[in-house]
Design a protein around this motif. Structure first.
Motif, PDB file in Angstrom:
ATOM      1  N   ARG A  17      18.438   4.040   4.794  1.00 13.48           N
ATOM      2  CA  ARG A  17      18.668   5.421   5.447  1.00 13.48           C
ATOM      3  C   ARG A  17      19.264   5.733   6.630  1.00 13.48           C
ATOM      4  O   ARG A  17      19.336   6.506   7.444  1.00 13.48           O
ATOM      5  CB  ARG A  17      17.110   5.976   5.694  1.00 13.48           C
ATOM      6  CG  ARG A  17      16.120   5.908   4.619  1.00 13.48           C
ATOM      7  CD  ARG A  17      16.683   6.967   3.445  1.00 13.48           C
ATOM      8  NE  ARG A  17      15.963   6.770   2.575  1.00 13.48           N
ATOM      9  CZ  ARG A  17      16.560   6.903   1.092  1.00 13.48           C
ATOM     10  NH1 ARG A  17      17.815   7.357   1.183  1.00 13.48           N
ATOM     11  NH2 ARG A  17      15.910   7.085  -0.036  1.00 13.48           N
TER      12      ARG A  17
ATOM     13  N   SER B 277       0.757  -1.149  -0.046  1.00 15.09           N
ATOM     14  CA  SER B 277      -0.184  -0.062  -0.119  1.00 15.09           C
ATOM     15  C   SER B 277       0.813   1.355   0.074  1.00 15.09           C
ATOM     16  O   SER B 277       1.678   1.189   0.663  1.00 15.09           O
ATOM     17  CB  SER B 277      -1.011   0.027   1.329  1.00 15.09           C
ATOM     18  OG  SER B 277      -0.168   0.599   2.378  1.00 15.09           O
ATOM     19  N   GLU B 278       0.342   2.210  -0.821  1.00 15.07           N
ATOM     20  CA  GLU B 278       1.285   3.369  -0.907  1.00 15.07           C
ATOM     21  C   GLU B 278       1.008   4.348   0.106  1.00 15.07           C
ATOM     22  O   GLU B 278       0.163   5.452  -0.199  1.00 15.07           O
ATOM     23  CB  GLU B 278       0.891   3.892  -2.663  1.00 15.07           C
ATOM     24  CG  GLU B 278       2.232   4.304  -3.128  1.00 15.07           C
ATOM     25  CD  GLU B 278       2.819   5.759  -2.346  1.00 15.07           C
ATOM     26  OE1 GLU B 278       4.030   5.465  -1.632  1.00 15.07           O
ATOM     27  OE2 GLU B 278       2.196   6.879  -2.316  1.00 15.07           O
TER      28      GLU B 278
ATOM     29  N   PHE C  84       8.564  -1.751   8.123  1.00  8.63           N
ATOM     30  CA  PHE C  84       8.789  -1.807   6.936  1.00  8.63           C
ATOM     31  C   PHE C  84       9.908  -0.920   6.445  1.00  8.63           C
ATOM     32  O   PHE C  84      10.241  -0.812   5.261  1.00  8.63           O
ATOM     33  CB  PHE C  84       7.494  -1.612   5.955  1.00  8.63           C
ATOM     34  CG  PHE C  84       6.499  -2.795   6.045  1.00  8.63           C
ATOM     35  CD1 PHE C  84       6.784  -3.869   6.080  1.00  8.63           C
ATOM     36  CD2 PHE C  84       5.188  -2.049   6.235  1.00  8.63           C
ATOM     37  CE1 PHE C  84       6.039  -4.915   6.372  1.00  8.63           C
ATOM     38  CE2 PHE C  84       4.091  -3.104   6.288  1.00  8.63           C
ATOM     39  CZ  PHE C  84       4.603  -4.521   6.486  1.00  8.63           C
TER      40      PHE C  84
ATOM     41  N   ARG D 119       7.848  -6.587   3.010  1.00  8.40           N
ATOM     42  CA  ARG D 119       6.359  -6.451   2.984  1.00  8.40           C
ATOM     43  C   ARG D 119       5.687  -7.804   2.653  1.00  8.40           C
ATOM     44  O   ARG D 119       4.782  -8.109   2.846  1.00  8.40           O
ATOM     45  CB  ARG D 119       6.218  -5.420   1.829  1.00  8.40           C
ATOM     46  CG  ARG D 119       6.586  -3.971   2.258  1.00  8.40           C
ATOM     47  CD  ARG D 119       5.677  -3.029   1.338  1.00  8.40           C
ATOM     48  NE  ARG D 119       5.886  -1.790   1.647  1.00  8.40           N
ATOM     49  CZ  ARG D 119       5.160  -0.737   2.256  1.00  8.40           C
ATOM     50  NH1 ARG D 119       3.875  -1.097   2.133  1.00  8.40           N
ATOM     51  NH2 ARG D 119       5.572   0.434   2.540  1.00  8.40           N
TER      52      ARG D 119
ATOM     53  N   SER E 143       8.187  10.044   5.129  1.00  7.12           N
ATOM     54  CA  SER E 143       8.196   8.994   5.838  1.00  7.12           C
ATOM     55  C   SER E 143       9.519   9.051   6.796  1.00  7.12           C
ATOM     56  O   SER E 143       9.323   8.990   8.046  1.00  7.12           O
ATOM     57  CB  SER E 143       8.851   7.559   5.066  1.00  7.12           C
ATOM     58  OG  SER E 143       7.887   7.233   4.116  1.00  7.12           O
TER      59      SER E 143
ATOM     60  N   LYS F  13      10.357  12.803  -5.648  1.00  8.35           N
ATOM     61  CA  LYS F  13       9.151  12.390  -5.377  1.00  8.35           C
ATOM     62  C   LYS F  13       9.290  11.007  -5.100  1.00  8.35           C
ATOM     63  O   LYS F  13       9.612  10.073  -5.875  1.00  8.35           O
ATOM     64  CB  LYS F  13       8.054  12.762  -6.586  1.00  8.35           C
ATOM     65  CG  LYS F  13       7.547  13.996  -6.705  1.00  8.35           C
ATOM     66  CD  LYS F  13       6.515  14.029  -7.745  1.00  8.35           C
ATOM     67  CE  LYS F  13       6.342  15.522  -8.275  1.00  8.35           C
ATOM     68  NZ  LYS F  13       6.713  15.798  -9.656  1.00  8.35           N
TER      69      LYS F  13
ATOM     70  N   GLY G  93      10.968   9.017  -0.119  1.00  3.81           N
ATOM     71  CA  GLY G  93      10.629   8.642   1.095  1.00  3.81           C
ATOM     72  C   GLY G  93      11.028   9.932   2.260  1.00  3.81           C
ATOM     73  O   GLY G  93      11.363   9.568   3.472  1.00  3.81           O
ATOM     74  N   LYS G  94      10.791  11.001   1.806  1.00  2.00           N
ATOM     75  CA  LYS G  94      10.866  12.387   2.731  1.00  2.00           C
ATOM     76  C   LYS G  94       9.963  12.268   3.986  1.00  2.00           C
ATOM     77  O   LYS G  94      10.132  12.249   5.064  1.00  2.00           O
ATOM     78  CB  LYS G  94      10.875  13.522   1.842  1.00  2.00           C
ATOM     79  CG  LYS G  94      11.927  13.701   0.892  1.00  2.00           C
ATOM     80  CD  LYS G  94      11.529  14.873  -0.277  1.00  2.00           C
ATOM     81  CE  LYS G  94      10.190  15.049  -0.851  1.00  2.00           C
ATOM     82  NZ  LYS G  94      10.302  13.848  -1.799  1.00  2.00           N
TER      83      LYS G  94
ATOM     84  N   ILE H 114       5.439   5.930   5.608  1.00  2.00           N
ATOM     85  CA  ILE H 114       5.528   5.012   6.907  1.00  2.00           C
ATOM     86  C   ILE H 114       5.301   5.788   7.939  1.00  2.00           C
ATOM     87  O   ILE H 114       5.948   6.973   8.099  1.00  2.00           O
ATOM     88  CB  ILE H 114       6.821   4.333   6.906  1.00  2.00           C
ATOM     89  CG1 ILE H 114       7.144   3.346   5.808  1.00  2.00           C
ATOM     90  CG2 ILE H 114       7.159   3.776   8.307  1.00  2.00           C
ATOM     91  CD1 ILE H 114       8.367   2.512   5.790  1.00  2.00           C
TER      92      ILE H 114
HETATM   93  N1  LIG Z   1      13.122   3.809   4.056  1.00  7.22           N
HETATM   94  C1  LIG Z   1      11.973   3.354   3.587  1.00  7.22           C
HETATM   95  N2  LIG Z   1      11.744   2.030   3.782  1.00  7.22           N
HETATM   96  C2  LIG Z   1      10.612   1.483   3.484  1.00  7.22           C
HETATM   97  N3  LIG Z   1       9.660   2.012   2.565  1.00  7.22           N
HETATM   98  C3  LIG Z   1       9.761   3.378   2.442  1.00  7.22           C
HETATM   99  C4  LIG Z   1      11.009   4.137   2.715  1.00  7.22           C
HETATM  100  N4  LIG Z   1      10.826   5.223   2.665  1.00  7.22           N
HETATM  101  C5  LIG Z   1       9.602   5.371   1.974  1.00  7.22           C
HETATM  102  N5  LIG Z   1       9.072   4.288   1.848  1.00  7.22           N
HETATM  103  C6  LIG Z   1       7.914   4.137   1.196  1.00  7.22           C
HETATM  104  O1  LIG Z   1       7.770   4.715  -0.223  1.00  7.22           O
HETATM  105  C7  LIG Z   1       6.558   5.497  -0.491  1.00  7.22           C
HETATM  106  C8  LIG Z   1       6.972   6.962  -0.649  1.00  7.22           C
HETATM  107  O2  LIG Z   1       7.531   7.502   0.424  1.00  7.22           O
HETATM  108  P1  LIG Z   1       7.099   8.943   1.017  1.00  7.22           P
HETATM  109  O3  LIG Z   1       7.601   8.955   2.110  1.00  7.22           O
HETATM  110  O4  LIG Z   1       5.702   9.135   0.944  1.00  7.22           O
HETATM  111  O5  LIG Z   1       8.063   9.737  -0.081  1.00  7.22           O
HETATM  112  P2  LIG Z   1       7.895  11.019  -0.245  1.00  7.22           P
HETATM  113  O6  LIG Z   1       7.508  11.866   0.719  1.00  7.22           O
HETATM  114  O7  LIG Z   1       9.649  11.617  -0.537  1.00  7.22           O
HETATM  115  O8  LIG Z   1       7.349  11.528  -1.646  1.00  7.22           O
HETATM  116  C9  LIG Z   1       5.783   5.207   0.708  1.00  7.22           C
HETATM  117  O9  LIG Z   1       4.959   4.057   0.275  1.00  7.22           O
HETATM  118  C10 LIG Z   1       6.714   4.952   1.911  1.00  7.22           C
HETATM  119  O10 LIG Z   1       5.979   3.666   2.633  1.00  7.22           O
END
Ligand SMILES: Nc1ncnc2c1ncn2[C@@H]1O[C@H](COP(=O)(O)OP(=O)(O)O)[C@@H](O)[C@H]1O
Ligand SMILES: [Mg+2]
Length: 408
Positions: free
Chosen positions: A44, A30-31, A40, A256, A78, A72, A75-76, A34
């Motif tokens: 980093r 699921s998008e 998950f 996952r 998160s 984009k 993972g910012k 985190i």
């Molecule tokens: N370090 C990580 N480990 C596992 N999954 C991650 C990690 N960073 C991001 N994700 C996953 O990748 C997707 C995009 O992350 P997100 O933080 O929304 O990115 P951004 O804010 O940079 O656009 C999300 O589904 C998130 O759960």
């Protein structure tokens, strides 16, 4: 006539059977950023060390705000959320907000509301008496704004908001505690209408005890300093988020899957080895792309009632998601470069510096410099015929920019 209730019931029991065929209990991809649940979270390490250093130093008075930047889906959000929970656990005052779609005034009220709600409301929802009078007023204003939007004439001018915010922070910070402000999508502040807000931040973010993290695009600091040059020295630390390594990408997928697999599954089930390799190779270490590709592949597998997902299904999924190499290239380009690439596509994929400069109403010197940058990156070719040098789009870019029937 089929009974609609029965129809839905049947359809969902078929999905359940297909899910079983794939040896999965649920689709685990699921998008969502985190949040809190870090089981998950992969990789980093470098970024986490930097953040720990900043938090540690700030506790002893050396405060330096940081910008977390990256493309984009890298993972910012998160990472920002991990900081939120880490700071909470250290009992700092912490507030997390998104900069998007609010007026500067609304933003400051949101900020104050967030600080009050997340930090001075007791568990039972009451406010501790010290802050009662002041906070209650702010909460009332916030609720009115929430239900009537910013257009209602709530009499709460900016200067007053700024004074209240100062008051709130200076009176509530306890000894040794920081107020940590996390702002996501901070590029939204790079607008003329936010100049006043940035100027306010300029002094506000220099206050003792306030530590801020802004998350945004790779050009966040450039964008902000274009509006308010003074912002740059408020963010001495830039945390640049690179793509995940291959190992981390495999780890992300495996963790996952493990969580959702039935007892019959093993390894990377339901994906074949080639399918997994394709995903890791094609998604460039961008977590969002990896997750979306996995998720879409599983959806296709479910619809087709497959027992395994091979690389062809993965490729179909990528096509559907538009994560072609061409799109990846477009994502890598700066706005100026992508304008030129689009003009080149409009001229049929082949053009000269002079022609492009005319179309874009820009100097041939500027266009030429950009074109040679893009050429260096290997996204366009050069063709010399007579005294003219033609620039030609790569096949990958033609595929996404020029409609099929014209693309010979
Ligand atoms: N370090 C990580 N480990 C596992 N999954 C991650 C990690 N960073 C991001 N994700 C996953 O990748 C997707 C995009 O992350 P997100 O933080 O929304 O990115 P951004 O804010 O940079 O656009 C999300 O589904 C998130 O759960
Ligand atoms: Mg985000």
């Amino acid at each position: 006539m089929i009974d609609p209730i029965e129809f839905i019931q049947n359809a969902s029991s078929i999905t359940k059977k297909s899910m079983n065929k794939l040896k999965l209990k649920t689709n685990p991809f699921s998008e969502k950023p985190i949040r809190g649940n870090t089981k998950f979270f992969v990789g980093r390490t470098t970024e986490l060390i930097e953040i720990a250093d900043i938090l540690g130093a700030a506790q002893y008075g050396s405060i330096s705000n940081a910008a977390i930047v990256g493309t984009k889906g890298i993972g910012k959000s998160s990472l920002l959320n991990v900081i939120y929970y880490a700071a909470k656990r250290q009992n700092h005052w912490t507030v997390e907000l998104e900069a998007s779609q609010v007026t500067p005034r609304q933003f400051l009220i949101h900020l104050m509301y967030g600080i009050i709600r997340d930090n001075i409301f007791a568990m039972d929802g009451t406010l501790s008496t010290d802050y009662m009078e002041h906070s209650q007023k702010i909460i009332d204003i916030y609720r009115r704004l929430e239900s009537f939007s910013d257009k209602t004439p709530v009499h709460y001018p900016r200067e007053k908001i700024e004074r209240d915010l100062d008051y709130l922070l200076n009176n509530v910070k306890e000894e040794g505690k920081l107020c940590i402000i996390l702002i996501d999508e901070a590029d939204q502040f790079a607008k003329k209408s936010c100049l006043g807000l940035l100027q306010f931040f300029h002094s506000f973010l220099y206050d003792e005890g306030i530590l801020s993290f802004f998350a945004g695009s790779p050009t966040l600091m450039e964008n902000l300093t274009k509006v308010s040059p003074a912002m740059r020295d408020r963010f001495p630390k830039i945390i640049n988020m690179p793509p995940l390594s291959k190992e981390e990408a495999y780890d992300l997928i495996l963790r996952r899957l493990k969580d959702a697999q039935t007892v019959k599954a093993n390894g990377y089930d339901p994906f074949t080895e080639n399918a997994i390799n394709t995903i890791v190779e094609e998604c460039d270490g961008i977590p969002r792309r990896i997750i979306m590709t996995c998720s879409e592949s599983i959806s296709i597998g479910l619809k087709k009632g497959l027992t395994e997902i091979d690389e062809n299904i993965v490729k179909t999924a990528m096509k559907k998601l538009g994560i072609s190499i061409g799109h990846q290239i477009l994502n890598h380009l700066t706005p100026a470069q992508s304008k030129i690439i689009k003009a080149l596509a409009e001229s049929g994929g082949k053009s000269t510096v002079t022609e492009l400069a005319k179309i874009l109403n820009n100097s041939p010197g500027t266009i030429g410099t950009h074109l040679s940058d893009i050429y260096e990156m290997g996204y366009i070719y050069k063709d010399r015929s007579g005294s003219n040098v033609y620039y030609i789009l790569s096949k990958e870019l033609k595929d996404v920019l020029i409609p099929e029937e014209e693309n010979l």
